[in-house]
Design an enzyme around this catalytic site. Structure first.
Site, PDB file in Angstrom:
ATOM      1  CD  GLU A  91      -2.606  -1.176   2.640  1.00 42.53           C
ATOM      2  OE1 GLU A  91      -3.437  -2.084   2.815  1.00 42.53           O
ATOM      3  OE2 GLU A  91      -2.365  -0.313   3.508  1.00 42.53           O
ATOM      4  CB  CYS A 109       2.434   7.257   3.578  1.00 40.90           C
ATOM      5  SG  CYS A 109       2.873   6.207   4.964  1.00 40.90           S
ATOM      6  CB  CYS A 116       5.574  -5.113   9.213  1.00 41.18           C
ATOM      7  SG  CYS A 116       6.718  -4.306  10.368  1.00 41.18           S
ATOM      8  CB  CYS A 120       3.355  -2.745  16.345  1.00 36.70           C
ATOM      9  SG  CYS A 120       5.112  -2.295  16.268  1.00 36.70           S
ATOM     10  CB  CYS A 123       0.513  -2.038  13.299  1.00 37.90           C
ATOM     11  SG  CYS A 123       0.948  -1.802  11.565  1.00 37.90           S
ATOM     12  CB  CYS A 342       0.025   0.639   7.907  1.00 32.64           C
ATOM     13  SG  CYS A 342       1.238   1.563   7.043  1.00 32.64           S
TER      14      CYS A 342
END
Length: 351
Positions: A91, A109, A116, A120, A123, A342
């Protein structure tokens, strides 16, 4: 076939001189066609000799990401779901702002990984896990897609003005390709972005932090989100493997330009890290650093265990910091109606 977008200018010069037998100036011409004129075929490079174009066509490809989905918010924020050459999806988001002269300018962005690894807990991308690193060409290809969408064809007066590495992935988890991208972004014969207009955001990864600082190619932002090691370990379990005291010690020696400050990003989660005690702990933590705080009000995602804080708690948190001489700015959340956080668009499109 050579992915020509994945070559820095020195790499392109070396490849074209040794493999194609072309003079060095040809590589500069091709580089400008790729990044300034956004050519999508070698035939479009009209001031490059026909013989050179034929050799390029036989040996290399120009591969832009393809657009799988676009969503536009009422506030103008525009989110793209892009498909890379191997089918992986990432994205990128365009965020509008208006200049003093009334002209619209944009910040993009950028993603640097497919998924990832940081995990976290707040997220959506972190819940996906890491598929792979993106290449320099894939990272910069997001900019080509955005500029094409905006009709941003004047290198001398671009409407895409700022870049933030705050999309999918941890930039310092992919340091080689991120640094190659930054070197190419800064080149005056290419995209020509000033380091003052590029920010790299990291959760705090020891490897690569000093290299980023010594490069001088971008400003630094640190995703903090908690004022203590214990709370950070709960919210950001993998980032917290580098203990908060050690991270802060490294940041105290981080090379900064004149008037430059480290930006700390602090996501306010209702009832979790948004109380007065947390604000007091932040003051103690950051008081001796050249720093400013971006306070980000949590944008709830479906299935998340967290809620947005109340406006009263947000304002009280900000005021406490200002009263103790800590620069803190509440960043207005944009794109809520299109799930601009995100990983949300990729998640929605895969369901």
């Amino acid at each position: 076939m050579r992915d020509i977008l994945n070559l820095t200018l020195p790499e392109l010069e070396a490849w074209m001189t040794t493999e194609l037998g072309e003079p060095r100036f040809r590589a500069v011409q091709v580089w400008q066609w790729l990044w300034q004129k956004m050519a999508r075929s070698f035939d479009a490079m009209t001031d490059v000799s026909k013989a050179c174009r034929e050799r390029l066509t036989a040996a290399a490809v120009i591969v832009w990401p393809t657009v799988d989905a676009v969503e536009q918010s009422a506030d103008g924020t525009t989110k793209f779901l892009l498909r890379l050459a191997d089918g992986a999806q990432v994205e990128t988001v365009l965020i509008p702002s208006d200049s003093r002269e009334g002209a619209r300018r944009w910040t993009q962005c950028l993603s640097c990984q497919v998924g990832c690894a940081m995990g976290c807990t707040f997220c959506a991308t972190g819940r996906m896990g890491l598929e792979r690193n993106m290449t320099m060409g894939e990272i910069l290809g997001q900019i080509l897609v955005a500029r094409n969408y905006l009709g941003d064809t004047r290198p001398d007066w671009p409407v895409l003005r700022n870049l933030v590495f705050m999309g999918m992935g941890e930039p310092l988890g992919n340091p080689r390709e991120v640094l190659r991208a930054l070197q190419s972004l800064n080149h005056d014969k290419g995209l020509n972005f000033s380091p003052r207009r590029i920010t790299v955001s990291t959760c705090g990864v020891e490897k690569g932090l000093r290299e980023l600082g010594e490069s001088g190619l971008a400003y630094l932002a640190v995703s903090l989100h908690a004022p203590t090691q214990e709370l950070r370990a709960r919210l950001m379990p993998k980032a917290a493997r580098w203990p908060l005291p050690d991270l802060l010690a490294a940041l105290r020696s981080y090379p900064l330009k004149t008037r430059e400050r480290i930006t700390f990003e602090y996501l306010l989660l209702g009832g979790v890290n948004d109380g007065q005690e947390h604000a007091r702990q932040l003051v103690r933590l950051l008081g001796d650093l050249k720093a400013k705080l971006n306070l980000i009000v949590y944008n709830p995602t479906e299935g998340s265990p967290y809620a947005a804080p109340s406006p009263e708690r947000v304002l009280a948190f900000e005021q406490y910091l200002w009263d103790r001489h800590i620069t803190a700015i509440i960043r207005k959340s944009k794109g809520q109606d299109i799930k601009a956080a995100c990983g949300q668009l990729k998640t929605a499109c895969s369901e």
